[in-house]
Motif scaffolding. Structure first.
Motif, PDB file in Angstrom:
ATOM      1  N   ASP A  88      29.562 -46.319  21.715  1.00 30.14           N
ATOM      2  CA  ASP A  88      29.268 -46.151  22.629  1.00 30.14           C
ATOM      3  C   ASP A  88      30.398 -45.484  23.622  1.00 30.14           C
ATOM      4  N   SER A  89      29.388 -45.117  24.811  1.00 30.60           N
ATOM      5  CA  SER A  89      30.622 -44.406  25.414  1.00 30.60           C
ATOM      6  C   SER A  89      31.268 -45.432  26.698  1.00 30.60           C
ATOM      7  N   PRO A 262      27.917 -37.662  24.502  1.00 28.15           N
ATOM      8  CA  PRO A 262      26.543 -39.092  24.632  1.00 28.15           C
ATOM      9  C   PRO A 262      25.648 -37.813  25.823  1.00 28.15           C
ATOM     10  N   ASP A 263      26.250 -36.422  26.293  1.00 33.54           N
ATOM     11  CA  ASP A 263      24.437 -35.865  27.297  1.00 33.54           C
ATOM     12  C   ASP A 263      24.343 -35.259  26.086  1.00 33.54           C
ATOM     13  N   ASN A 265      23.513 -36.055  22.474  1.00 34.63           N
ATOM     14  CA  ASN A 265      23.359 -37.857  21.752  1.00 34.63           C
ATOM     15  C   ASN A 265      21.927 -37.639  22.433  1.00 34.63           C
ATOM     16  N   GLN A 266      20.693 -37.900  21.517  1.00 36.72           N
ATOM     17  CA  GLN A 266      19.678 -38.023  21.940  1.00 36.72           C
ATOM     18  C   GLN A 266      19.192 -39.527  21.523  1.00 36.72           C
ATOM     19  N   SER A 268      21.276 -42.341  21.643  1.00 36.88           N
ATOM     20  CA  SER A 268      22.127 -43.017  22.317  1.00 36.88           C
ATOM     21  C   SER A 268      23.196 -42.451  23.225  1.00 36.88           C
ATOM     22  N   ASP A 269      23.782 -43.681  24.398  1.00 35.15           N
ATOM     23  CA  ASP A 269      24.868 -43.196  24.830  1.00 35.15           C
ATOM     24  C   ASP A 269      26.201 -43.293  24.489  1.00 35.15           C
ATOM     25  N   TYR A 271      29.374 -41.560  21.485  1.00 34.14           N
ATOM     26  CA  TYR A 271      30.026 -40.703  20.836  1.00 34.14           C
ATOM     27  C   TYR A 271      29.925 -40.380  19.511  1.00 34.14           C
TER      28      TYR A 271
END
Length: 298
Positions: A88-89, A262-263, A265-266, A268-269, A271
């Motif tokens: 998670d970011s 993350p941007d 990733n469809q 979740s937020d 990596y």
């Protein structure tokens, strides 16, 4: 299994890393020049050359015509492993970019490299027709080790394996026994090798089991969800191996390690780090004498 990431209580950029050696068998990687794609995606073709020997020369009829045969041997890839991690970011940000930033390097060093080495040694050890001790033996003194290595090198000499590009893979414990001898004879023998590579016993077995990474109990009775490898039930500890590099087919056809930010990733937020390694470890059929195996007794 969910991630377990402890957030930093203070901002000291230190990491308690696991002790692991990097890949030790990369010296055996093959030159792909003599290989080509097979009819199927999971195959490659290896050149295999044979020819007739000398014949009598006649002053009347001259030379006896000989035959040269160049064949393409089909070999299937035998190693296909991978993993995907997601961080998670916010976990990454609150661990000072450590959670994801160190992931790839640590994964390759502590998981990919040891498993790749273990697979290589186990695959070479399992080949029929290689030279080896029949029943195995425990080596307890430096002289025992030197005698065993001398016997292995002598066997290769008798089989006409070239001395160039011979590598000695040996456990640190046995290598230290030799170094304690510090004799001219031992130094001269070791100097004949192109390289001496110390292999920890934990990745030096005649057979291994590769865990599939699924959440279930495998044949060994252990949970395989964590992946990785273990010594197989019938596996033996290897003392040392002498490997003539030209005898080995070691080819990584595909190694992928993409990063999804993350941007992109469809789902979740977070990596995403994906890693896949697809390749082959084998021995040329005509060069099996180029592998010498010495292992402990069962």
């Amino acid at each position: 299994m969910p991630n377990s990431i402890t957030l930093a209580k203070n901002y000291v950029d230190l990491l308690d890393e696991v002790y692991k050696e990097a890949a030790l068998t990369s010296v055996l990687d093959s030159n792909p020049t003599g290989m080509r794609q097979g009819a199927n995606a999971h195959e490659i073709l290896i050149q295999k050359l044979s020819m007739d020997g000398l014949a009598d020369y006649s002053r009347n009829s001259g030379y006896v015509k000989g035959n040269v045969k160049l064949e393409w041997e089909t070999v299937q890839f035998n190693y296909d492993r991978g993993r995907m991690f997601e961080v998670d970011s916010m976990d990454d940000e609150e661990t000072i970019k450590t959670a994801f930033g160190r992931l790839s390097g640590e994964f390759v060093r502590t998981k990919v490299a040891p498993e790749g080495d273990a697979f290589t040694f186990a695959q070479l050890a399992s080949e029929t027709g290689i030279s080896k001790v029949s029943a195995g033996a425990t080596l307890s003194t430096g002289q025992n080790v030197m005698d065993a290595i001398t016997a292995g090198a002598g066997k290769m000499d008798e089989d006409e394996v070239p001395q160039e590009q011979r590598y000695l893979f040996i456990t640190p414990t046995l290598h230290n026994l030799i170094k304690q001898m510090d004799t001219t004879k031992s130094r001269e023998m070791l100097d004949t090798f192109a390289g001496i590579i110390r292999v920890p016993q934990g990745r030096f077995y005649t057979a291994i089991d590769l865990y599939d990474g699924e959440d279930h109990t495998g044949a060994s009775g252990a949970d395989e969800s964590a992946g990785y490898f273990v010594k197989a039930s019938g596996g033996k500890d290897i003392n040392f191996m002498i490997v003539h590099k030209p005898a080995v087919i070691k080819f990584n056809k595909h190694t992928a390690s993409p990063i999804i930010v993350p941007d992109a990733n469809q789902h979740s937020d977070g990596y995403i780090q994906k890693y896949r390694k697809y390749g082959l470890v084998d021995v040329y059929e005509n060069k099996r004498a180029g592998i010498y195996l010495h292992h402990k007794a069962a």
